[in-house]
Each structure stands twice: as C-alpha cells, then as structure tokens.
Design a protein around this motif. Structure first.
Motif, PDB file in Angstrom:
ATOM      1  N   GLN A 226      -7.396  -2.358   2.023  1.00 61.27           N
ATOM      2  CA  GLN A 226      -7.809  -1.514   2.834  1.00 61.27           C
ATOM      3  C   GLN A 226      -8.768  -2.074   3.657  1.00 61.27           C
ATOM      4  O   GLN A 226      -9.974  -1.944   3.728  1.00 61.27           O
ATOM      5  N   SER A 228      -9.919  -0.838   6.334  1.00 62.48           N
ATOM      6  CA  SER A 228     -10.596  -0.058   7.441  1.00 62.48           C
ATOM      7  C   SER A 228     -11.862   0.491   6.355  1.00 62.48           C
ATOM      8  O   SER A 228     -12.671   1.214   7.212  1.00 62.48           O
ATOM      9  N   ASP A 229     -11.748   0.144   5.454  1.00 63.52           N
ATOM     10  CA  ASP A 229     -12.796   0.601   4.389  1.00 63.52           C
ATOM     11  C   ASP A 229     -14.064  -0.270   4.106  1.00 63.52           C
ATOM     12  O   ASP A 229     -13.488  -1.274   3.109  1.00 63.52           O
ATOM     13  N   GLU A 259      -0.712  -2.695   3.278  1.00 65.33           N
ATOM     14  CA  GLU A 259      -1.974  -2.259   3.999  1.00 65.33           C
ATOM     15  C   GLU A 259      -2.381  -0.811   3.945  1.00 65.33           C
ATOM     16  O   GLU A 259      -1.381  -0.031   3.642  1.00 65.33           O
ATOM     17  N   ASP A 260      -3.509  -0.537   3.819  1.00 68.00           N
ATOM     18  CA  ASP A 260      -3.940   0.680   3.885  1.00 68.00           C
ATOM     19  C   ASP A 260      -3.617   1.558   2.540  1.00 68.00           C
ATOM     20  O   ASP A 260      -3.316   2.768   2.461  1.00 68.00           O
ATOM     21  N   SER A 261      -3.554   0.616   1.329  1.00 66.41           N
ATOM     22  CA  SER A 261      -3.212   1.109   0.184  1.00 66.41           C
ATOM     23  C   SER A 261      -4.444   0.930  -0.771  1.00 66.41           C
ATOM     24  O   SER A 261      -5.131  -0.231  -0.859  1.00 66.41           O
TER      25      SER A 261
END
Length: 292
Positions: A226, A228-229, A259-261
């Motif tokens: 992630q 973005s985190d 991604e984003d997982s």
C-alpha cells in the motif's frame, strides 16, 4: 459450490474443500492461524478454468490437531500425501503467507512434485533475520489471546479492524472459521497457542534466501503493498527488499505486485488474485522446469 472432504494422511484426518473444475490442478494453502476458507472467494473464480482444492493444514481448521509435527518436513509431507491421495499430477501450489513458506520448503525437498509455485504475500518469512532471538520471535509472533471473548465481541473487533471497510457476511464467516464457538458463547482458536508457538519455532530455522536458488520450478511472487499508506512504510521496505532478494535468486521467478492491497488480499481483492494466477497459467509461465 465446493464440497468438504476428509482424508487420512500420515495417520491423521485432514479436511479439504474441493471446487471440482477441470484442467490444471491447483492446490491452495492458507497461512498461519488461518484455514482453507481464506480461499472461499478466490477458488470459485479459479474453478471456472481449473481443478481447485484447498486444504486445512495440520493443527488448523477442521484438520487433526496433534501436539507434534509442525516442522516444515512434516507439514510438507502432509501436503504431498494429500496430492498423492487426490491422484494429482503436476499441480500448481499456491500459498498465502506461511502457506507460501510451506510450498517453498516442499518444492526444495521434493522438486518433482509441483509444476509451479505461487506466493500470495507469502513465502518470505525470515524471522531469524528480523528478531534478535528465538525468545523474541516467540513473543512478537505469538497470537492474540481471545480466551473469554464472545462471538459478538470478536466480530465487533473484526469490523473495526483492517477488514472493517470490506466487511460482508461472507468475510465475517470466513474470519470466524478460525475459531470454535463454545457452549458458553465464547470462542477458542482452532490453532492452539502451543501449536502456534511450535510453528514459530520451525520458522526460526527457515531461511528463504538460502532456498530460492534451489527451486527448480517456476515461481510467481504476488506481494501486496500500500504505497499510499505511510503507516506501512517500514513493513513495505522490508517486503520490497525480500522480493528483490527472491527475484535475484530464483532460476525462474516473476513478480506481480498487488498494489493497494492488504495482507489478507484473498479476502480484499479475490478477483485480482484469481486473475493474476489465471493469466500466468494460461500464458504458459509454469511450463517447464529449471535448474540452478
């Protein structure tokens, strides 16, 4: 719809779910303190094109729970016994989290058994490189103590956790499948604390970087991250280094970042997990074996 089956393997009763299907065989392995239901949202998608089975590993789910045999050799022999019981030839073995590490050890010990491996955010647990001592690993990797918790209290915690925004009735049932509901209304983990610690001790002697060069079948690495985190930055850096090590060492390795997982990506994004696996099987990635 899957059907639940049991097999006596190495003198113990093991539970597995069979989604039938036809074509390439896929064996699905859950992670530590999980169970075969972690695949309940991925397996039906894969079963449209492949023959899919998910097992409850020793000590987990509805399988036998002895107080011994949690070393990788024995757990790997459980898996190979199931493959032989099913009469499966050249399966692709897919492991989530610790399940990937089980698949890795088995592929090195029995190089002719699997056609290929898939790590779904797994296969890279290297606790002796992360913790100062085995005692430290036992402490840091020990499971939470839910003794005395009611089903309602635990469900509330799950809804407030990292799966909260994704929560559906099906996901809640999958998470609760890690526990038994007792007569007094409380829950008990299906994997006992003692057996959980035994697996942690086995992991202390498990060194993935030493094993990667010995893998003679194609290996698809599907790590989750992630970007973005910011709270995951440290963990993400460790994972990226581990993936780079694997990529450099594997005779035939392919990396597809999810991604984003989150770590429980089979619950968060089952369609993506199934799609990546499907594309690599259909595209021929797992055809042929390789030597280092």
């Amino acid at each position: 719809m899957p059907h639940d089956e049991w097999a006596n393997l190495n003198g113990l009763d093991f539970h597995y779910r069979d989604w039938d299907g036809s074509g390439q065989s896929i064996i699905l392995l859950h992670g530590l303190a999980s169970n075969c239901h972690i695949w309940d949202m991925v397996a039906p998608i894969l079963a449209r094109d492949f023959a899919v089975v998910a097992m409850d590993q020793r000590g987990h789910g509805e399988s036998a729970k002895p107080d011994h045999g949690y070393d990788f050799d024995t757990v790997g022999n459980d898996l190979s016994a199931l493959i032989n019981h099913l009469g499966v030839v050249d399966p692709v073995v897919v492991g989530h989290s610790w399940g990937g590490d089980v698949a890795l050890e088995l592929a090195v010990a029995q190089p002719r058994l699997a056609k290929g491996l898939v790590f779904v955010d797994g296969g890279m647990i290297n606790s002796s490189a992360r913790y100062a001592s085995l005692d430290d690993a036992r402490e840091q990797m020990a499971p939470p103590d839910f003794k005395g918790w009611s089903v309602e209290e635990f469900s509330k915690r799950v809804r407030e956790g990292h799966l909260g925004s994704l929560m559906t009735g099906q996901i809640e049932e999958i998470v609760l499948a890690n526990f038994e509901a007792l007569a007094d209304g409380t829950i008990r983990a299906r994997l006992s604390r003692d057996n959980h610690i035994r697996i942690i001790e086995a992991l202390w002697d498990h060194h993935p970087p030493e094993l990667y060069p010995e893998v003679t079948c194609p290996l698809l690495v599907m790590p989750a991250r992630q970007k973005s985190d910011p709270s995951t930055a440290e963990q993400r850096e460790i994972r990226e280094k581990s993936v780079a090590t694997a990529t450099a060492s594997l005779p035939k390795g392919e990396v597809v970042w999810l991604e984003d997982s989150i770590h429980d990506v089979p619950l968060q994004r089952p369609e993506l997990v199934a799609k990546v696996i499907n594309q690599n099987i259909a595209g021929g990635f797992f055809n042929g074996s390789f030597t280092s």
